[in-house]
Every structure is written in C-alpha cells, then in structure tokens.
Design an enzyme around this catalytic site. Structure first.
Site, PDB file in Angstrom:
ATOM      1  N   GLN A 234       0.830  -1.193   0.000  1.00  0.00           N
ATOM      2  CA  GLN A 234       0.000   0.000   0.000  1.00  0.00           C
ATOM      3  C   GLN A 234       0.873   1.255   0.000  1.00  0.00           C
ATOM      4  O   GLN A 234       2.088   1.193   0.228  1.00  0.00           O
ATOM      5  CB  GLN A 234      -0.946  -0.003   1.206  1.00  0.00           C
ATOM      6  CG  GLN A 234      -1.868  -1.222   1.210  1.00  0.00           C
ATOM      7  CD  GLN A 234      -2.952  -1.154   2.261  1.00  0.00           C
ATOM      8  OE1 GLN A 234      -3.474  -0.098   2.553  1.00  0.00           O
ATOM      9  NE2 GLN A 234      -3.315  -2.302   2.818  1.00  0.00           N
ATOM     10  N   LYS A 250       1.717   7.649   6.476  1.00  0.00           N
ATOM     11  CA  LYS A 250       0.631   6.772   6.053  1.00  0.00           C
ATOM     12  C   LYS A 250      -0.664   7.581   6.064  1.00  0.00           C
ATOM     13  O   LYS A 250      -1.060   8.110   7.101  1.00  0.00           O
ATOM     14  CB  LYS A 250       0.508   5.547   6.963  1.00  0.00           C
ATOM     15  CG  LYS A 250       1.648   4.561   6.785  1.00  0.00           C
ATOM     16  CD  LYS A 250       1.389   3.244   7.491  1.00  0.00           C
ATOM     17  CE  LYS A 250       2.520   2.269   7.236  1.00  0.00           C
ATOM     18  NZ  LYS A 250       2.287   0.936   7.865  1.00  0.00           N
ATOM     19  N   GLU A 271      -4.738  -0.371   5.331  1.00  0.00           N
ATOM     20  CA  GLU A 271      -4.011   0.134   6.492  1.00  0.00           C
ATOM     21  C   GLU A 271      -4.692   1.400   7.003  1.00  0.00           C
ATOM     22  O   GLU A 271      -5.251   2.166   6.228  1.00  0.00           O
ATOM     23  CB  GLU A 271      -2.547   0.420   6.120  1.00  0.00           C
ATOM     24  CG  GLU A 271      -1.761  -0.838   5.814  1.00  0.00           C
ATOM     25  CD  GLU A 271      -0.288  -0.560   5.599  1.00  0.00           C
ATOM     26  OE1 GLU A 271       0.071   0.618   5.431  1.00  0.00           O
ATOM     27  OE2 GLU A 271       0.497  -1.517   5.602  1.00  0.00           O
ATOM     28  N   ALA A 354       5.511   8.451  11.415  1.00  0.00           N
ATOM     29  CA  ALA A 354       6.344   7.701  12.351  1.00  0.00           C
ATOM     30  C   ALA A 354       7.803   8.043  12.094  1.00  0.00           C
ATOM     31  O   ALA A 354       8.257   8.042  10.945  1.00  0.00           O
ATOM     32  CB  ALA A 354       6.126   6.194  12.178  1.00  0.00           C
ATOM     33  N   LEU A 357      13.744   4.982  11.677  1.00  0.00           N
ATOM     34  CA  LEU A 357      14.849   4.407  12.429  1.00  0.00           C
ATOM     35  C   LEU A 357      16.165   4.765  11.741  1.00  0.00           C
ATOM     36  O   LEU A 357      16.166   5.215  10.589  1.00  0.00           O
ATOM     37  CB  LEU A 357      14.678   2.890  12.509  1.00  0.00           C
ATOM     38  CG  LEU A 357      13.485   2.403  13.339  1.00  0.00           C
ATOM     39  CD1 LEU A 357      13.295   0.902  13.180  1.00  0.00           C
ATOM     40  CD2 LEU A 357      13.661   2.766  14.800  1.00  0.00           C
ATOM     41  N   ASP A 423      -1.743  -9.367  10.908  1.00  0.00           N
ATOM     42  CA  ASP A 423      -0.798  -9.241   9.797  1.00  0.00           C
ATOM     43  C   ASP A 423       0.654  -9.185  10.277  1.00  0.00           C
ATOM     44  O   ASP A 423       1.427  -8.337   9.845  1.00  0.00           O
ATOM     45  CB  ASP A 423      -1.147  -7.982   8.988  1.00  0.00           C
ATOM     46  CG  ASP A 423      -0.387  -7.912   7.680  1.00  0.00           C
ATOM     47  OD1 ASP A 423      -0.222  -8.954   7.040  1.00  0.00           O
ATOM     48  OD2 ASP A 423       0.045  -6.806   7.302  1.00  0.00           O
ATOM     49  N   GLU A 428      11.488  -7.604  13.010  1.00  0.00           N
ATOM     50  CA  GLU A 428      12.883  -7.218  12.803  1.00  0.00           C
ATOM     51  C   GLU A 428      13.616  -7.012  14.124  1.00  0.00           C
ATOM     52  O   GLU A 428      12.993  -6.725  15.152  1.00  0.00           O
ATOM     53  CB  GLU A 428      12.967  -5.929  11.970  1.00  0.00           C
ATOM     54  CG  GLU A 428      12.453  -6.076  10.550  1.00  0.00           C
ATOM     55  CD  GLU A 428      12.618  -4.804   9.740  1.00  0.00           C
ATOM     56  OE1 GLU A 428      13.398  -3.913  10.153  1.00  0.00           O
ATOM     57  OE2 GLU A 428      11.973  -4.696   8.679  1.00  0.00           O
ATOM     58  N   ASP A 443       5.058  -1.605  11.591  1.00  0.00           N
ATOM     59  CA  ASP A 443       3.999  -1.837  10.606  1.00  0.00           C
ATOM     60  C   ASP A 443       2.721  -2.366  11.261  1.00  0.00           C
ATOM     61  O   ASP A 443       2.373  -3.541  11.140  1.00  0.00           O
ATOM     62  CB  ASP A 443       4.489  -2.813   9.536  1.00  0.00           C
ATOM     63  CG  ASP A 443       3.629  -2.748   8.276  1.00  0.00           C
ATOM     64  OD1 ASP A 443       2.801  -1.825   8.170  1.00  0.00           O
ATOM     65  OD2 ASP A 443       3.784  -3.623   7.400  1.00  0.00           O
TER      66      ASP A 443
END
Length: 553
Positions: A234, A250, A271, A354, A357, A423, A428, A443
């Site tokens: 998406q 997003k 989402e 967000a 990182l 989902d 990670e 996510d």
C-alpha cells in the site's frame, strides 16, 4: 355583564402567565441540578502492590504503590482541563419565539448536551490522572543496571580532533537548515537524540524528555520533501524535515469508525493511519517501548506533497476528483490506482507520521519470519494451525531455544491480540545485538480493524507455549484494575495526539474491546498456570529485584 367577563378573562390570562413562569423556573432548576456520577468506583487509599495485584501469585516486599493518583498530579490535570473546557464550552441556544412545548423540548435537549459534554470531560480527566499514576507506578520505574557501552545502538565519538569538531557540517540546501552538530546533545535535533537513546532492550527510556519535542516535530515541522517508499502493498511516503529528520507517512484511507468488512481476508484489509498512532500509545502503556514514536498530522496535499516531491512517478498520479478534492495514488503492489486514490478535503489530509529508524548503513536490521505466520492463502492452513504441540518444536529451534527471544515474541503476540492485528508475518531486530535483543514492533496499520469481534487465533502462540514475562504479567494485571483500567489510560494517552482535536483516534467500542481482550489474555495465562508449574509459565525477568518483589510460593 361585559365588565365581569372582561375581569374573568384577565384573571385567567394572569393565572396562565404565572403558571408558565413557574414551569420555566421549575425546568431551569431541574436542568441545573443534573449531576454526572463517574462510572469508575472511587479509588482506594494507599495500598500494597499485593492488594493491587490480588489476582497474581506474587507478594511484594519493600515496594508500596499508590492506587490513587498523587494530589499534585490531579491538580495539574484538572487545571489543564478547566482551561480547555473554558475554551470549548457548550453554546446554549435561545428560546425566543418558541412555544411552551418547544421551549421545554429545547431545554431538555440542552441539558442532555451539557450532561454528555460534562461526562466526557470528567471521563478524560479521570483517565489523565490514571495515566500519570500508571507511569509513576513502581512496575514502570523498576531500577535497572547502567547500560554498558556495547549495548547502545549508536554513540558519539568521545574524542574528536580539532579539525573534526562537528559531527555533521553542511551548507544549507534548498529548504534545509544549516547542520552543525557536535558531541554535545544540546546541539542535536530531536530525531538524532532519539536515535542515540536506542539500546539493546528498548527504543527509548520510560521517562524520555525528548519525546515531546520529537512528536511535535512530526506533527508541526515544515515538510521539505516527500517521496514514495518503495516496497509494500500500500501507499507510503517518506517525509523530510529542514533539520534532516525523516518520517514514514501513512494517509487516512477510511473513517475511524469503519469496521473491516467481514468478507475480506486479513491480507486484503486497508491500512489505517489511526491504528499506527494507537499502536505506539498502546505499546508504551504496556511498558514495551518497541514501536517508533508516531504522531498524527493534517497535511496539505498540494503544498506539503505535490509541490515538494521530487518523485516523478508519484507526481504523475495527482488528479482532481469530480467534487474538487485533490487526490493521488502512487505506485505499489496493491491499492495504488484511481479506484483506491487518497484524497484531501479538498486539500487537507489526515495522516500518521512515524519517525524513521537509523539508516540501514548505520544500523543494519535483520528480518525474521514469524514461526506463527499465516499462510496468506484462502484455502491452505499453516503448520501451527494443524499441530497442537507445534510450540515444543519451536522451543528447540534457534533463536527460540535460549535467551529471551520466546518471551519477547509473546510480548508482541499480546500487543497484536489487544489491537487485533493479524498481519504479523515478519518482525525485525538490530543486527548489532544478535539474538539477545528486543523485537521491533513495526507496521501496525492493519490493527484496530474490528471491535465487535476478537480473533482468538492471534493468541495461539501464548496458548501453545504457555510462557510469559513476569514483568509483563504484572503490568497486565495492573491495567485490569479499575484505578488504572486499560481503556481509560489509552483514551487519555491518545488525547495528547494533535488529531484528537478533530475526532477521538479510537472509538469507544474499540476502547471497550481492549478491556475485553485484556481479560482474555489473563484468563489464558491463568489456564496455563493450572496446567503447568509456575516456573514453566513465568519467565522471571525481575530476579535482580529479589529484595523488592518475591514469589509467594
């Protein structure tokens, strides 16, 4: 005769007038006397943690906790809310020109509005007090040993040559600020301070003073660049700020109250921007601190995306809808077409941002397949769905055979179940820390899709493995108590987000679902404790606090 009739009619009119005035005064007194009783029972006085966590199998030695918020905390929260209520007071309509019946109906309606407004304000005030008290609780402030140098993800060189006094010196590019950062943290922008707080076990400390500046940057700082993030199913954008910080964008695709269609498979769901925001707040309330900070924002589609993008493929997808709204759809695997375009109203668009990182060149991340990942097939079942003893195999498989990886995974399972996120096919970790580190909870856009139905299959790892951190279980019990209450502290925490002024980020049914699901998690752990020994179920991560928290048995 006529004089008598005239006198009688005058008496009747005066009587009716007095009756009308009396009824108005009576109605006014009734409406003013309405008082909203709080839903929550009054908090108890000072208690021991044992009283707070009566459902657990632990006693406490040496730790006392406040079951009620401190007095100064309540006063601070109350003063802020009083100022807000004074600003957002209810407008009472006039009743000029209305009949007695219409006036009565109008007054009843106004009384209901005042009642509801007062009730919401009192609920939020109570929740804010609970949130402050929760974060002041000893379970969120347990002493930890100093962090060794090797357990920081990034660090500034302690000694710098005179010719290398600045970490980063740049000439101002178009839209960007001059960057002159040295080893002093006061010269670092909020996003860099965040990167330097990442350690082996968390993304940021519990009481992190930089968090306010960081979320403020996400929600208010000028956007100088917007390009599409490659990969994924998406649309996602990477936004850049003048101080070289970046954020994952997003957009809003559906209304907050829209539930996921029951006929859709989990991998076909949209989402949600508010789910990303809510996941950050829930992760923090659970004491994990493994979701990167997220903030909501109203973005101008033209000025803050279209006019600043250097992504030609993205720029070609902008268009104006038949009703005059500016839309775009980008390029991705699914849902990137004119039928699934993202549109402003007419230019304003809600979104979650967000913080990014550290770049992979500085801090490599490793992606792991979830042992309990779904088949992502409409007909095929995964192995864990057909083998009840599946966890015994996983427990013998690296990296789940030693260390904290299994209980780290259970923490993530609990988070996903509470927000109904199906989902989670990958997770990670930072490569630098090897297998002995926390899991990144990234996510979360497909969370909070349904409030009317819980998904028990998400809890399967916990049911099959019967393993949980002791500190996690203690915090879950704490959040089940009425003087804290997960839904109340979640509502209060989300009220700090900028988009709360538009509408609550989670509807009341979603907040109620959190309490319901928390109860299910605790029942699952209780069932495990009935089937197995306590040592098999509880992973004691508070062993170094033996003098403060000790088991009863």
């Amino acid at each position: 005769m006529k004089w008598c009739m005239r006198r009688r009619s005058r008496t009747i009119c005066l009587s009716l007038a007095f009756i009308t005035i009396f009824l108005h005064l009576l109605l006014a007194l009734v409406s003013l006397s309405i008082y909203h009783e709080p839903c929550d029972p009054p908090p108890s006085t000072r208690t021991h943690i044992l009283s707070d966590l009566a459902q657990t199998n632990y006693t406490t030695v040496g730790i006392s906790s406040l079951a009620e918020p401190p007095a100064d905390t309540t006063q601070r929260v109350s003063s802020k809310l009083d100022a807000k209520n004074a600003k957002d007071h209810v407008q009472i309509p006039t009743d000029k020109g209305l009949s007695v019946k219409e006036r009565k109906a109008s007054m009843n309606k106004t009384a209901d509005v005042v009642h509801n407004s007062t009730g919401k304000a009192e609920t939020l005030e109570s929740g804010l007090s609970k949130l402050v008290a929760l974060f002041d609780h000893p379970l969120y402030n347990m002493p930890t040993p100093p962090i060794p140098e090797q357990d920081w993800l990034l660090k500034v060189k302690p000694k710098v040559k005179a010719s290398e006094k600045s970490l980063w010196v740049t000439n101002s590019e178009e839209g960007y600020e001059d960057a002159r950062w040295n080893s002093s943290s006061t010269s670092h922008p909020p996003w860099l301070r965040f990167h330097l707080t990442i350690s082996r076990w968390q993304l940021y400390p519990h009481h992190e003073p930089n968090m306010k500046n960081l979320t403020e940057q996400l929600s208010t700082h000028r956007i100088v660049s917007a390009v599409q993030k490659s990969g994924g199913t998406q649309l996602k954008l990477v936004m850049s700020f003048p101080n070289y910080g970046q954020a994952m964008f997003k957009p809003m695709k559906q209304e907050r109250d829209d539930e996921t269609n029951y006929n859709l498979y989990y991998f076909s769901d949209f989402e949600r921007h508010n789910a990303e925001i809510a996941a950050f707040h829930l992760d923090r309330i659970l004491g994990y601190r493994r979701v990167p900070p997220v903030a909501g924002r109203q973005v101008d589609v033209v000025k803050e995306i279209k006019d600043v993008t250097t992504d030609r493929k993205l720029a070609r997808t902008f268009f104006t809808s038949p009703v005059g709204n500016v839309c775009f759809y980008g390029q991705c695997s699914y849902y990137c077409s004119t039928e699934h375009a993202v549109c402003g109203r007419p230019k304003a668009l809600e979104a979650s941002l967000a913080v990014m990182l550290p770049d992979m060149s500085l801090a490599t991340r490793r992606s792991w397949k979830s042992p309990w990942r779904r088949s992502y097939s409409r007909t095929k079942l995964a192995k864990w769905e057909t083998e009840p003893d599946y966890c015994s195999t996983i427990k013998k498989t690296p990296p789940y055979d030693k260390g904290t990886r299994l209980v780290d995974f259970m923490d993530m399972v609990i988070l996903d179940f509470l927000m109904s996120n199906m989902d989670r096919h990958h997770y990670e970790t930072f490569e630098k820390f090897g297998n002995n580190t926390f899991l990144l909870h990234l996510d979360n856009g497909r969370a909070f899709g349904r409030h009317s139905k819980d998904e028990p299959s998400i809890l399967t790892p916990l049911k099959q493995c019967c393993r949980i951190r002791r500190s996690t279980l203690l915090r879950l019990h704490l959040l089940s108590l009425p003087q804290y209450c997960l839904s109340d502290v979640m509502r209060a925490s989300l009220s700090h987000d900028p988009l709360h002024s538009v509408a609550p980020l989670l509807s009341e049914p979603h907040l109620a679902a959190l309490d319901r699901r928390l109860k299910t998690v605790l029942e699952t752990v209780s069932h495990c404790q009935q089937q197995k020994s306590k040592d098999e179920v509880i992973y004691d991560d508070t062993a170094y606090l033996k003098d403060m928290v000790s088991p009863t048995q």
